[in-house]
Enzyme design. Structure first.
Site, mmCIF file in Angstrom:
data_model
loop_
_atom_site.group_PDB
_atom_site.id
_atom_site.type_symbol
_atom_site.label_atom_id
_atom_site.label_comp_id
_atom_site.label_asym_id
_atom_site.label_seq_id
_atom_site.Cartn_x
_atom_site.Cartn_y
_atom_site.Cartn_z
ATOM 1 N N GLY A 16 0.861 -1.184 0.000
ATOM 2 C CA GLY A 16 0.000 0.000 0.000
ATOM 3 C C GLY A 16 0.897 1.233 0.000
ATOM 4 N N ALA A 18 2.279 2.851 2.464
ATOM 5 C CA ALA A 18 3.445 2.735 3.341
ATOM 6 C C ALA A 18 4.489 1.795 2.742
ATOM 7 C CB ALA A 18 3.016 2.230 4.719
ATOM 8 N N ALA A 50 -8.763 4.991 -0.770
ATOM 9 C CA ALA A 50 -9.002 6.281 -0.104
ATOM 10 C C ALA A 50 -9.498 7.273 -1.138
ATOM 11 C CB ALA A 50 -7.721 6.772 0.542
ATOM 12 N N GLN A 51 -10.422 8.110 -0.715
ATOM 13 C CA GLN A 51 -11.075 8.942 -1.718
ATOM 14 C C GLN A 51 -10.841 10.404 -1.499
ATOM 15 O OE1 GLN A 51 -15.036 8.140 -0.701
ATOM 16 N NE2 GLN A 51 -15.178 6.401 -2.081
ATOM 17 N N ARG A 283 -14.259 12.507 14.718
ATOM 18 C CA ARG A 283 -15.015 11.298 14.382
ATOM 19 C C ARG A 283 -15.530 10.551 15.605
ATOM 20 N NH1 ARG A 283 -11.299 9.181 9.320
ATOM 21 N NH2 ARG A 283 -12.205 10.655 7.857
ATOM 22 N N GLU A 371 -0.471 2.119 8.631
ATOM 23 C CA GLU A 371 -1.549 1.827 9.578
ATOM 24 C C GLU A 371 -1.184 0.645 10.474
ATOM 25 O OE1 GLU A 371 -5.435 1.885 7.743
ATOM 26 O OE2 GLU A 371 -6.383 1.038 9.532
HETATM 27 C C1 LIG Z 1 -12.296 3.369 1.921
HETATM 28 C C2 LIG Z 1 -11.212 4.112 2.658
HETATM 29 C C3 LIG Z 1 -11.076 5.486 2.485
HETATM 30 C C4 LIG Z 1 -10.069 6.183 3.162
HETATM 31 N N1 LIG Z 1 -9.913 7.529 2.950
HETATM 32 C C5 LIG Z 1 -8.867 8.176 3.543
HETATM 33 C C6 LIG Z 1 -8.617 9.559 3.258
HETATM 34 O O1 LIG Z 1 -9.327 10.196 2.510
HETATM 35 N N2 LIG Z 1 -7.552 10.156 3.870
HETATM 36 C C7 LIG Z 1 -6.721 9.477 4.735
HETATM 37 O O2 LIG Z 1 -5.763 10.051 5.245
HETATM 38 N N3 LIG Z 1 -6.948 8.164 4.993
HETATM 39 C C8 LIG Z 1 -7.978 7.508 4.418
HETATM 40 N N4 LIG Z 1 -8.186 6.185 4.702
HETATM 41 C C9 LIG Z 1 -7.198 5.465 5.532
HETATM 42 C C10 LIG Z 1 -5.930 5.238 4.716
HETATM 43 O O3 LIG Z 1 -6.294 4.963 3.387
HETATM 44 C C11 LIG Z 1 -5.103 4.081 5.276
HETATM 45 O O4 LIG Z 1 -4.889 4.216 6.646
HETATM 46 C C12 LIG Z 1 -3.743 4.027 4.585
HETATM 47 O O5 LIG Z 1 -3.905 4.059 3.192
HETATM 48 C C13 LIG Z 1 -3.013 2.765 5.015
HETATM 49 O O6 LIG Z 1 -1.896 2.589 4.194
HETATM 50 P P1 LIG Z 1 -0.957 1.325 4.435
HETATM 51 O O7 LIG Z 1 0.034 1.318 3.339
HETATM 52 O O8 LIG Z 1 -0.507 1.320 5.832
HETATM 53 O O9 LIG Z 1 -1.940 0.071 4.293
HETATM 54 P P2 LIG Z 1 -2.790 -0.433 3.026
HETATM 55 O O10 LIG Z 1 -2.933 0.606 1.983
HETATM 56 O O11 LIG Z 1 -4.034 -1.016 3.595
HETATM 57 O O12 LIG Z 1 -1.870 -1.564 2.403
HETATM 58 C C14 LIG Z 1 -1.609 -2.765 3.073
HETATM 59 C C15 LIG Z 1 -1.200 -3.810 2.046
HETATM 60 O O13 LIG Z 1 -0.762 -4.974 2.740
HETATM 61 C C16 LIG Z 1 -1.199 -6.115 2.044
HETATM 62 N N5 LIG Z 1 -1.193 -7.236 2.982
HETATM 63 C C17 LIG Z 1 -1.961 -7.404 4.090
HETATM 64 N N6 LIG Z 1 -1.651 -8.553 4.697
HETATM 65 C C18 LIG Z 1 -0.656 -9.126 3.981
HETATM 66 C C19 LIG Z 1 0.093 -10.337 4.100
HETATM 67 N N7 LIG Z 1 -0.127 -11.221 5.083
HETATM 68 N N8 LIG Z 1 1.031 -10.623 3.162
HETATM 69 C C20 LIG Z 1 1.259 -9.776 2.135
HETATM 70 N N9 LIG Z 1 0.577 -8.623 1.970
HETATM 71 C C21 LIG Z 1 -0.358 -8.297 2.891
HETATM 72 C C22 LIG Z 1 -2.568 -5.722 1.522
HETATM 73 O O14 LIG Z 1 -2.957 -6.503 0.408
HETATM 74 C C23 LIG Z 1 -2.350 -4.253 1.149
HETATM 75 O O15 LIG Z 1 -1.972 -4.094 -0.204
HETATM 76 C C24 LIG Z 1 -9.201 5.480 4.038
HETATM 77 C C25 LIG Z 1 -9.354 4.104 4.218
HETATM 78 C C26 LIG Z 1 -10.347 3.413 3.539
HETATM 79 C C27 LIG Z 1 -10.489 1.929 3.752
#
Ligand SMILES: Cc1cc2nc3c(=O)[nH]c(=O)nc-3n(C[C@H](O)[C@H](O)[C@H](O)COP(=O)(O)OP(=O)(O)OC[C@H]3O[C@@H](n4cnc5c(N)ncnc54)[C@H](O)[C@@H]3O)c2cc1C
Length: 544
Positions: A16, A18, A50-51, A283, A371
């Site tokens: 994602g 991060a 995220a939108q 929120r 996250e």
């Molecule tokens: C619908 C929605 C709308 C949102 N809108 C906003 C917004 O407008 N502004 C804002 O700041 N935040 C928003 N958020 C929150 C924000 O999008 C997330 O907190 C942030 O994108 C998390 O990023 P990340 O890279 O940590 O995790 P993610 O983007 O969730 O990526 C995690 C990745 O890990 C992979 N994964 C998981 N488990 C495993 C495993 N065991 N092995 C291999 N891969 C794995 C998944 O497939 C995924 O690709 C929103 C969240 C959602 C759900």
């Protein structure tokens, strides 16, 4: 011992925001990177979904400074933020937003500067966006393009990490299940980063993708790392509830409120807040206000509150959201005439892996980002902070993991690890058990909790643990979704137990954690709780 199937300097689990940022930063330090995801690279998880908006104190139009952003972040966190992590988010976030602009993400502009909107809990307009309802896809596309350009980053999709491998207490890589073939792959790494996102799929009504049931938290726990703040699950207050909408996102009403306001009403047509909040309330407060209306018999027919834009003229609606207004019309919704029903929906997790400011866990060689990390948001997250967190923490984790790997290369052999993904258990129906888990968490561990509801949850989790059995159903070494579902459920049960245990112990109400039996916020509880696994037992500790 086994020979590794793959070998890298830095292994990033989860692609994602991060994970991709971490991969780019690690490669920037000269590391070879393996970026692995259980979905397609850059298309699973929350980032691509995220939108809306991304917060950062870029001072181009509205005078701002990251310290003002930090003050708002700490206030929203209700006294529990790790100030070092929150400061990193706010300060490094600015550089990341600017870097994303250089990478042509396409932040919306207003004159010479970036366009910014006001979001709840921020003291000034501070949230940038690409285009309402399109920010996440643009962010993901931009990072995917950067990742593709860097030859040192090897991408591997459809690979589910099932275990962090340890030698002498240090992380030396991971086991992963190749979902398509059912093969287990051993990956040797100098440093490993968990960037697997959050846990909101533990709940029945959620904004999550299929991959968001807390894998990373379970991976970290089983490796010996600590989790913190697990009781704080954020519910997005105005998730769409009724009437039924097809092809539209349940979170879509937030941008409407950004632009047009909107009144939140109970069944009697009264404002849920004594004074119309003008969309400034955080929120946690809005979530609890809606749920209390429902509990006290003033909820909407489907069990939420009404969100009304009937006071906004048709012209203003069309000017702000023309194409969306047409999609709503196709669903039989006319906002000039009807209110919609909304209610809280599980959306984000404030808790997660405990890390230092370098994103290092307690386990040498193991880092975390995005996250998956707990602490920056304390008991409640400000809107817009999550994507900034993914960028800032991803970059930091990538840099520090690369430095660690430069000192400690990947081992030539790997420990055998647990052989669960290769084992063969009796037939079972993990999907049905997962649904039971979601219902359990929703009923008993939602935004409003009590000792009685949490005890029900604890008993339910124990029963689901018994039903899970000792090994996945089906044959190893072939593609079998039931085995993946079983492995998901196993991790989810551990993570749900951590949420319940932390919620049971915190006998006060704070931010996203509201106890009906302990309604006050108490000064003696102004500290975090952390948890680790000792044998099979989750052990809880207080963190000052
Ligand atoms: C619908 C929605 C709308 C949102 N809108 C906003 C917004 O407008 N502004 C804002 O700041 N935040 C928003 N958020 C929150 C924000 O999008 C997330 O907190 C942030 O994108 C998390 O990023 P990340 O890279 O940590 O995790 P993610 O983007 O969730 O990526 C995690 C990745 O890990 C992979 N994964 C998981 N488990 C495993 C495993 N065991 N092995 C291999 N891969 C794995 C998944 O497939 C995924 O690709 C929103 C969240 C959602 C759900």
């Amino acid at each position: 011992m086994r020979q590794p199937d793959l070998n890298t300097d830095v292994l990033v689990i989860g692609a994602g925001g991060a994970g991709m940022y971490a991969a780019i930063a690690a490669a920037g330090q000269g590391a070879r990177v393996l970026l692995l995801d259980r979905s397609l690279i850059g298309r699973g998880g929350a980032t691509v979904m995220a939108q809306m908006t991304v917060s950062a104190a870029t001072a181009d139009r509205h005078a701002d400074h990251w310290e003002y952003h930090l003050a708002d972040t700490l206030a929203a966190g209700r006294g529990l933020c790790d100030e070092g992590l929150a400061a990193l988010l706010c300060e490094a976030g600015v550089e990341c937003i600017e870097q994303m602009a250089e990478w042509r993400v396409g932040w919306a502009r207003d004159g010479d500067g970036l366009a910014k909107v006001q979001a709840p809990g921020h003291d000034r307009p501070r949230c940038v966006y690409v285009d309402v309802l399109n920010t996440g896809p643009a962010v993901s596309r931009t990072l995917r393009a950067q990742v593709q350009r860097i030859p040192e980053i090897r991408r591997l999709g459809d690979m589910m990490a099932t275990e962090i491998l340890l030698r002498d207490g240090e992380a030396v890589g991971a086991m992963a299940l190749d979902i398509a073939s059912g093969r287990c792959i051993g990956i040797a790494a100098g440093a490993t980063i968990i960037a697997t996102g959050g846990l909101t799929r533990l709940y029945e009504r959620n904004s999550a993708s299929a991959n968001m049931a807390g894998d990373g938290y379970a991976l970290a726990l089983r490796a010996g790392a600590r989790l913190r703040d697990m009781e704080f699950v954020q519910f997005f207050p105005i998730g769409h509830l009724a009437p039924r909408m097809i092809g539209m996102d349940p979170l879509m009403w937030d941008p409407f409120r950004y632009k047009l306001g909107g009144r939140l009403l109970n069944a009697a047509g009264e404002d849920v807040f004594a004074h119309s909040d003008g969309y400034s309330t955080t929120r946690d407060v809005t979530t609890h206000a809606i749920l209390r209306e429902v509990r006290e018999g003033r909820g909407s027919p489907a069990g939420g509150a009404f969100l009304s834009f009937t006071h906004v003229g048709a012209d203003a609606l069309r000017a702000a959201f023309g194409p969306v207004v047409d999609k709503l019309a196709a669903n039989g919704i006319d906002l000039t005439r009807d209110a919609v029903e909304v209610s809280p929906i599980a959306h984000y997790h404030m808790g997660g892996v405990a890390v230092t400011r370098e994103m290092a866990t307690d386990v040498p060689g193991l880092f975390a980002a995005g996250e998956a990390v707990g602490g920056a948001s304390g008991a409640n997250r400000l809107s817009g902070n999550a994507i900034t967190e993914a960028f800032a923490f991803g970059r930091q984790a990538g840099r520090h993991a690369a430095r660690h790997a430069a000192r400690r290369p990947a081992p030539a052999t790997l420990p055998a690890g647990e052989t669960l993904a290769q084992a063969h258990g009796p037939d079972s129906n993990p999907v049905a058990l997962f649904e039971a888990l979601q219902i359990l968490m929703t009923r008993h561990v939602g935004p409003l909790r009590s000792a009685a509801s949490l005890a029900e949850a604890q008993a339910g989790l124990a029963a689901l643990g018994d039903a899970l059995g000792q090994a996945p159903p089906g044959r190893p070494g072939v593609h079998d979704p039931a085995r993946v579902d079983w492995l998901d459920l196993r991790q989810a049960l551990l993570v749900a137990s951590a949420v319940v245990q932390a919620a049971q112990t915190r006998t006060e109400s704070r931010g996203a954690h509201q106890r009906e039996d302990f309604a006050e916020t108490l000064p003696q509880w102004q500290h975090s709780q952390s948890q680790r696994l000792r044998g099979h037992d989750l052990v809880l500790e207080a963190v000052a």
